[in-house]
Design an enzyme around this catalytic site. Structure first.
Site, PDB file in Angstrom:
ATOM      1  N   LYS A   7      34.908  65.974  92.953  1.00 16.19           N
ATOM      2  CA  LYS A   7      34.827  65.767  94.411  1.00 16.19           C
ATOM      3  C   LYS A   7      33.496  66.300  94.960  1.00 16.19           C
ATOM      4  CE  LYS A   7      36.112  65.807  98.843  1.00 16.19           C
ATOM      5  NZ  LYS A   7      36.293  64.621  99.658  1.00 16.19           N
ATOM      6  N   THR A  59      40.287  70.280  99.645  1.00 10.12           N
ATOM      7  CA  THR A  59      38.974  70.402  99.006  1.00 10.12           C
ATOM      8  C   THR A  59      38.612  71.879  98.987  1.00 10.12           C
ATOM      9  OG1 THR A  59      38.294  68.265  99.882  1.00 10.12           O
ATOM     10  CG2 THR A  59      36.550  69.719  99.107  1.00 10.12           C
ATOM     11  N   LYS A  81      30.760  71.478 104.679  1.00  5.94           N
ATOM     12  CA  LYS A  81      31.690  72.291 103.867  1.00  5.94           C
ATOM     13  C   LYS A  81      31.567  71.898 102.379  1.00  5.94           C
ATOM     14  CE  LYS A  81      36.530  72.651 102.645  1.00  5.94           C
ATOM     15  NZ  LYS A  81      37.914  72.270 102.829  1.00  5.94           N
TER      16      LYS A  81
HETATM   17  P1  NAD Z   1      43.310  70.131 109.423  1.00  8.27           P
HETATM   18  O1  NAD Z   1      42.724  71.382 109.931  1.00  8.27           O
HETATM   19  O2  NAD Z   1      43.510  68.975 110.361  1.00  8.27           O
HETATM   20  O3  NAD Z   1      44.742  70.437 108.737  1.00  8.27           O
HETATM   21  C1  NAD Z   1      45.037  71.606 108.035  1.00  8.27           C
HETATM   22  C2  NAD Z   1      46.462  72.005 108.407  1.00  8.27           C
HETATM   23  O4  NAD Z   1      46.817  73.170 107.645  1.00  8.27           O
HETATM   24  C3  NAD Z   1      46.620  72.377 109.887  1.00  8.27           C
HETATM   25  O5  NAD Z   1      47.676  71.627 110.461  1.00  8.27           O
HETATM   26  C4  NAD Z   1      46.922  73.878 109.845  1.00  8.27           C
HETATM   27  O6  NAD Z   1      47.785  74.297 110.892  1.00  8.27           O
HETATM   28  C5  NAD Z   1      47.574  74.003 108.480  1.00  8.27           C
HETATM   29  N1  NAD Z   1      47.544  75.387 107.961  1.00  8.27           N
HETATM   30  C6  NAD Z   1      46.497  76.244 107.932  1.00  8.27           C
HETATM   31  N2  NAD Z   1      46.852  77.402 107.359  1.00  8.27           N
HETATM   32  C7  NAD Z   1      48.158  77.261 107.002  1.00  8.27           C
HETATM   33  C8  NAD Z   1      49.100  78.138 106.380  1.00  8.27           C
HETATM   34  N3  NAD Z   1      48.763  79.372 106.004  1.00  8.27           N
HETATM   35  N4  NAD Z   1      50.354  77.687 106.194  1.00  8.27           N
HETATM   36  C9  NAD Z   1      50.722  76.429 106.588  1.00  8.27           C
HETATM   37  N5  NAD Z   1      49.866  75.576 107.192  1.00  8.27           N
HETATM   38  C10 NAD Z   1      48.608  75.985 107.390  1.00  8.27           C
HETATM   39  O7  NAD Z   1      42.390  69.694 108.183  1.00  8.27           O
HETATM   40  P2  NAD Z   1      42.276  68.237 107.493  1.00  8.27           P
HETATM   41  O8  NAD Z   1      41.193  67.446 108.137  1.00  8.27           O
HETATM   42  O9  NAD Z   1      43.642  67.662 107.377  1.00  8.27           O
HETATM   43  O10 NAD Z   1      41.726  68.661 106.054  1.00  8.27           O
HETATM   44  C11 NAD Z   1      42.571  69.248 105.074  1.00  8.27           C
HETATM   45  C12 NAD Z   1      41.828  69.288 103.755  1.00  8.27           C
HETATM   46  O11 NAD Z   1      41.443  67.955 103.379  1.00  8.27           O
HETATM   47  C13 NAD Z   1      40.533  70.116 103.799  1.00  8.27           C
HETATM   48  O12 NAD Z   1      40.449  70.853 102.600  1.00  8.27           O
HETATM   49  C14 NAD Z   1      39.438  69.056 103.914  1.00  8.27           C
HETATM   50  O13 NAD Z   1      38.208  69.486 103.384  1.00  8.27           O
HETATM   51  C15 NAD Z   1      40.042  67.928 103.091  1.00  8.27           C
HETATM   52  N6  NAD Z   1      39.533  66.586 103.431  1.00  8.27           N
HETATM   53  C16 NAD Z   1      39.475  66.192 104.746  1.00  8.27           C
HETATM   54  C17 NAD Z   1      39.012  64.907 105.045  1.00  8.27           C
HETATM   55  C18 NAD Z   1      38.934  64.442 106.482  1.00  8.27           C
HETATM   56  O14 NAD Z   1      38.331  63.372 106.723  1.00  8.27           O
HETATM   57  N7  NAD Z   1      39.531  65.140 107.438  1.00  8.27           N
HETATM   58  C19 NAD Z   1      38.611  64.028 104.005  1.00  8.27           C
HETATM   59  C20 NAD Z   1      38.727  64.451 102.680  1.00  8.27           C
HETATM   60  C21 NAD Z   1      39.189  65.740 102.407  1.00  8.27           C
END
Ligand code: NAD
Length: 289
Positions: free
Chosen positions: A168, A93, A243
């Site tokens: 979204k 997102t 966010k």
């Molecule tokens: P998270 O922080 O659990 O996962 C993100 C991952 O990206 C981490 O494992 C991190 O180590 C990795 N990362 C960060 N920088 C990196 C890089 N430069 N290279 C490689 N890996 C890298 O976050 P999440 O909860 O999985 O959310 C991810 C996305 O999904 C976000 O944009 C969030 O807004 C969206 N989202 C989350 C949810 C939810 O319920 N968690 C729901 C809908 C959408």
């Protein structure tokens, strides 16, 4: 298909596992060794760098925290490093402008790309029941659809590049505002002496009915099972709602849209998160009212 997957955190971990289950050869990359260990356990091949993961990929899926990271990762390690003709799918997102900028850079280097953010939380990511809202050309969407279908229950073409992100944040601005309105309404009903189950029975069949009430009721013991019945744990964290509301406010400012309810919701969630409740489910904001 060989699919590189970048960002195997709370959401990406389950999504990558579902691509493996669908028969794809998944090449995982993440900065976190724990995330890579989990990916390995789920059948992914793991790589130390993004460049190595994408080197041999026919498609690249990313699920990263924010727009700055998406921009940096695609700019430095994906565009020009994935094979010519590979398809890019960013499911993070992020803001509409960055989504369009990264897609433009990819297209200039002869790749196709879609923005494909999701609705649904960690349970839906693990269960393969996400809803994808997709922005991109007809051709890019046609290529992306079968890959996304392996991770979700619905894949909807929202329009051109950036339209997935626009859909979204519009949806989540409405959700944030309607959740707060539902919370304050139940608190008022309580103070006016109404039995809350009785009020639910009335309003859920009257014109006040909305998703926050009938699918995710913020009052414990009323409506279907929801995070309210679990001390507001699990579900969709208030910090993530904040966010999305901030992204909606940025987008609204960029097109001069008047969004007073969205602004109010953003400021209330900001205060809620500032007071240390960012990890609580977003329906927990009822505790402040
Ligand atoms: P998270 O922080 O659990 O996962 C993100 C991952 O990206 C981490 O494992 C991190 O180590 C990795 N990362 C960060 N920088 C990196 C890089 N430069 N290279 C490689 N890996 C890298 O976050 P999440 O909860 O999985 O959310 C991810 C996305 O999904 C976000 O944009 C969030 O807004 C969206 N989202 C989350 C949810 C939810 O319920 N968690 C729901 C809908 C959408």
């Amino acid at each position: 298909m060989k699919v590189a997957f970048i960002g195997l955190g709370n959401m990406g971990g389950g999504m990558a596992a579902n691509l493996v289950k669908a028969g794809h050869e998944v090449r995982a990359s993440d900065l976190s060794p724990e995330a890579l260990d989990r990916a390995k356990d789920n059948g992914c091949a793991v790589f130390g760098t993004v460049q190595e993961a994408v080197a041999d990929a026919e498609a690249v899926v990313s699920m990263l925290p924010n727009g700055a990271i998406v921009d940096a990762v695609y700019g430095a390690d994906v565009i020009g490093h994935a094979p010519q003709g590979a398809l890019f799918l960013d499911c993070s997102t992020i803001d509409v402008d960055t989504a369009r900028k990264v897609t433009k850079a990819a297209e200039s280097a002869d790749y196709e790309m879609v923005d494909a953010p999701v609705s649904g939380g960690i349970a839906a990511a693990n269960g393969g029941t996400l809803t994808f809202m997709v922005g991109g050309t007809d051709n890019a969407f046609a290529r992306a659809e079968p890959i996304l279908a392996a991770m979700g229950k619905a894949v909807i073409h929202a329009g051109a590049s950036g339209a997935g992100q626009a859909a979204k944040i519009c949806n989540n601005m409405l959700l944030g505002a309607s959740m707060i309105a539902t919370c304050e309404t139940f608190k008022l009903a309580e103070k006016l002496g109404l039995d809350l189950q009785t009020f639910y029975d009335i309003s859920s069949k009257a014109s006040g009915q909305n998703w926050s009430m009938t699918s995710y009721c913020p009052v414990p013991g009323v409506g279907p099972q929801s995070p309210a019945d679990n001390g507001y744990q699990g579900g969709f964290a208030a910090a993530l709602m904040l966010k999305d509301l901030k992204l909606a406010m940025e987008a609204a400012a960029s097109v001069d849209a008047i969004v007073p309810m969205g602004e109010k919701a953003a400021s209330l969630y900001e205060a809620f998160a500032r007071d240390g409740s960012g990890g609580m489910d977003f329906s927990g904001i009822i505790k402040t009212l």
